[in-house]
Design a protein around this motif. Structure first.
Motif, mmCIF file in Angstrom:
data_model
loop_
_atom_site.group_PDB
_atom_site.id
_atom_site.type_symbol
_atom_site.label_atom_id
_atom_site.label_comp_id
_atom_site.label_asym_id
_atom_site.label_seq_id
_atom_site.Cartn_x
_atom_site.Cartn_y
_atom_site.Cartn_z
ATOM 1 N N PRO A 85 4.731 11.567 -7.439
ATOM 2 C CA PRO A 85 5.156 12.530 -8.464
ATOM 3 C C PRO A 85 4.010 12.976 -9.367
ATOM 4 O O PRO A 85 4.062 14.063 -9.952
ATOM 5 C CB PRO A 85 6.203 11.756 -9.263
ATOM 6 N N GLY A 86 2.972 12.168 -9.477
ATOM 7 C CA GLY A 86 1.859 12.488 -10.359
ATOM 8 C C GLY A 86 0.891 13.519 -9.785
ATOM 9 O O GLY A 86 0.094 14.096 -10.509
ATOM 10 N N PHE A 87 0.943 13.743 -8.496
ATOM 11 C CA PHE A 87 0.011 14.698 -7.895
ATOM 12 C C PHE A 87 0.382 16.131 -8.238
ATOM 13 O O PHE A 87 1.540 16.501 -8.095
ATOM 14 C CB PHE A 87 -0.003 14.560 -6.364
ATOM 15 N N PRO A 88 -0.614 16.929 -8.690
ATOM 16 C CA PRO A 88 -0.318 18.344 -8.885
ATOM 17 C C PRO A 88 0.086 18.959 -7.547
ATOM 18 O O PRO A 88 -0.376 18.506 -6.505
ATOM 19 C CB PRO A 88 -1.651 18.937 -9.354
ATOM 20 N N TRP B 11 -2.393 11.259 4.418
ATOM 21 C CA TRP B 11 -1.479 10.147 4.709
ATOM 22 C C TRP B 11 -0.965 10.229 6.136
ATOM 23 O O TRP B 11 -0.877 9.224 6.834
ATOM 24 C CB TRP B 11 -0.283 10.165 3.752
ATOM 25 N N ALA B 12 -0.605 11.443 6.518
ATOM 26 C CA ALA B 12 -0.059 11.620 7.865
ATOM 27 C C ALA B 12 -1.061 11.157 8.916
ATOM 28 O O ALA B 12 -0.704 10.464 9.870
ATOM 29 C CB ALA B 12 0.320 13.078 8.097
ATOM 30 N N GLU B 13 -2.329 11.502 8.696
ATOM 31 C CA GLU B 13 -3.378 11.093 9.642
ATOM 32 C C GLU B 13 -3.483 9.574 9.680
ATOM 33 O O GLU B 13 -3.615 8.958 10.727
ATOM 34 C CB GLU B 13 -4.726 11.678 9.207
ATOM 35 N N GLU B 14 -3.435 8.987 8.491
ATOM 36 C CA GLU B 14 -3.601 7.538 8.380
ATOM 37 C C GLU B 14 -2.438 6.787 9.044
ATOM 38 O O GLU B 14 -2.648 5.798 9.742
ATOM 39 C CB GLU B 14 -3.654 7.171 6.900
ATOM 40 N N ARG C 134 0.832 -1.206 0.000
ATOM 41 C CA ARG C 134 0.000 0.000 0.000
ATOM 42 C C ARG C 134 0.867 1.257 0.000
ATOM 43 O O ARG C 134 0.658 2.175 -0.787
ATOM 44 C CB ARG C 134 -0.891 -0.028 1.251
ATOM 45 N N TRP C 135 1.888 1.270 0.868
ATOM 46 C CA TRP C 135 2.698 2.490 0.986
ATOM 47 C C TRP C 135 3.666 2.654 -0.165
ATOM 48 O O TRP C 135 4.064 3.771 -0.506
ATOM 49 C CB TRP C 135 3.382 2.550 2.346
ATOM 50 N N LEU C 136 4.036 1.558 -0.795
ATOM 51 C CA LEU C 136 4.881 1.671 -1.991
ATOM 52 C C LEU C 136 4.066 2.238 -3.150
ATOM 53 O O LEU C 136 4.531 3.103 -3.895
ATOM 54 C CB LEU C 136 5.458 0.313 -2.386
ATOM 55 N N GLU C 137 2.835 1.742 -3.285
ATOM 56 C CA GLU C 137 1.997 2.242 -4.375
ATOM 57 C C GLU C 137 1.760 3.741 -4.226
ATOM 58 O O GLU C 137 1.752 4.494 -5.190
ATOM 59 C CB GLU C 137 0.671 1.480 -4.409
ATOM 60 N N ARG C 138 1.586 4.165 -2.980
ATOM 61 C CA ARG C 138 1.326 5.585 -2.750
ATOM 62 C C ARG C 138 2.531 6.456 -3.057
ATOM 63 O O ARG C 138 2.409 7.491 -3.692
ATOM 64 C CB ARG C 138 0.906 5.794 -1.309
#
Ligand SMILES: [Zn+2]
Length: 342
Positions: free
Chosen positions: A224-227, A238-241, A215-219
């Motif tokens: 890099p794809g996130f604007p 993510w930090a909350e999770e 899960r964390w590798l996929e994220r």
């Protein structure tokens, strides 16, 4: 646990078997090496071999009365001291010293193991030093530690040092797959991430670590794809999770914040290797080889190295008990900024 049951560490074993037959055998040993490579088991093997009633080639038989007592955990002359709540206190050492003033009860040698000796408080270490300085006959001490530098030099200088090496990936993988019945592919992944520690690999193979890792590798691969505008929100989420997933601190938990950082570190390490065109056999995350190769081309080497060190720094911040949500939020934003694609 006999010498012959211990995985790898041939050099340490050979040395101990030789030393045992010397006329003047050292009375104190310091076993050094990362956790989970067999230091405590080897101390037990030494105790068994020293006291075995019918030893064979310097190894215990595993069957005689003395061996069975040690194996059964009820040998009066084999003691293991472990840290209680991260410390070995003066009381624990005083108790040991008191016990040592009597001759061994039934065995020829009394063996005392102090695990994670670096956890001794200064008072405990000084009290133990006195014991080392005036050894009474029949007592053998084994201290285990990751690094000799973490111990009092006066203790280290009185011990015979024996170093334990990280185990080869293939050895760890085969053992895990055999003993834990996990697939060869999964065994290979945990072995790669274990850094050569059977203990660490076991821990990873035994709980939800593998799902967590994926899960964390996929994220991190998506990052890099996130604007840029969205990165802040993602970082917060993510930090909350991560915080909810395991707050049990920096070490130990394979689902906690420190585990996520370890997973990400392995990812950036692999990206660097892929970028440098190293073969996929050198990757920790071999099951992601294709994505690693493809992704690495979008990065500058310099930025990959920087990212790796940022994660390392975040791990240190966590150990210093900084707020894990803040550490992660900050890190995710920094990693995003270094991700090349703008
Ligand atoms: Zn025996």
């Amino acid at each position: 646990m006999r010498f012959s049951d211990i995985l790898g560490q041939e050099k340490a074993q050979r040395f101990l078997r030789q030393v045992m037959v010397r006329e003047k055998m050292p009375h104190a040993y310091l076993f050094t090496g990362i956790p989970g490579v067999g230091k405590r088991s080897t101390a037990q093997a030494l105790a068994m071999a020293l006291n075995c009633l019918s030893p064979q080639d310097g190894d215990a038989c595993g069957l005689c009365g003395s061996c069975r007592k040690i194996l059964g955990g009820n040998a009066p002359d084999f003691h293991v001291i472990r840290p209680g709540s991260n410390k070995i206190g003066i009381d624990q050492i005083r108790e040991v010293n008191h016990g040592l003033s009597f001759a061994p009860l039934s065995a020829q040698y009394r063996v005392l193991v102090i695990c994670q000796a670096e956890a001794m408080t200064p008072e405990a270490a000084n009290a133990f030093l006195k014991t080392l300085e005036e050894p009474s006959p029949g007592n053998i001490f084994v201290l285990t530690a990751t690094e000799p530098l973490d111990l009092l030099p006066t203790i280290v200088s009185r011990c015979q040092k024996v170093s334990f090496q990280p185990l080869p990936r293939g050895v760890v993988a085969n053992w895990i797959s055999e003993k834990k019945g996990v697939s060869q592919k999964e065994a290979d992944i945990v072995a790669g991430l274990s850094g050569g520690s059977i203990g660490r690999a076991l821990e990873m193979a035994e709980n939800e670590f593998l799902e967590n890792r994926e899960r964390w590798l996929e994220r991190i691969a998506e990052l890099p794809g996130f604007p840029r505008t969205e990165a802040q929100g993602v970082a917060f989420k993510w930090a909350e999770e991560i915080k909810a997933g395991g707050t049990s601190g920096a070490q130990g938990s394979s689902l906690g914040p420190a585990a996520v950082l370890d997973i990400w570190k392995s990812w950036y390490r692999d990206l660097l290797l892929a970028r440098a065109k190293m073969g996929e056999h050198s990757f920790m995350n071999r099951d992601f080889s294709q994505s690693l190769k493809k992704m690495s081309m979008g990065f500058k080497i310099k930025n990959l190295a920087k990212s790796f060190f940022l994660i390392d720094r975040a791990a240190m911040d966590l150990m210093e008990n900084r707020n894990s949500a803040l550490v992660f939020e900050h890190l995710v934003l920094e990693l995003r900024a270094l991700a090349g694609r703008l």
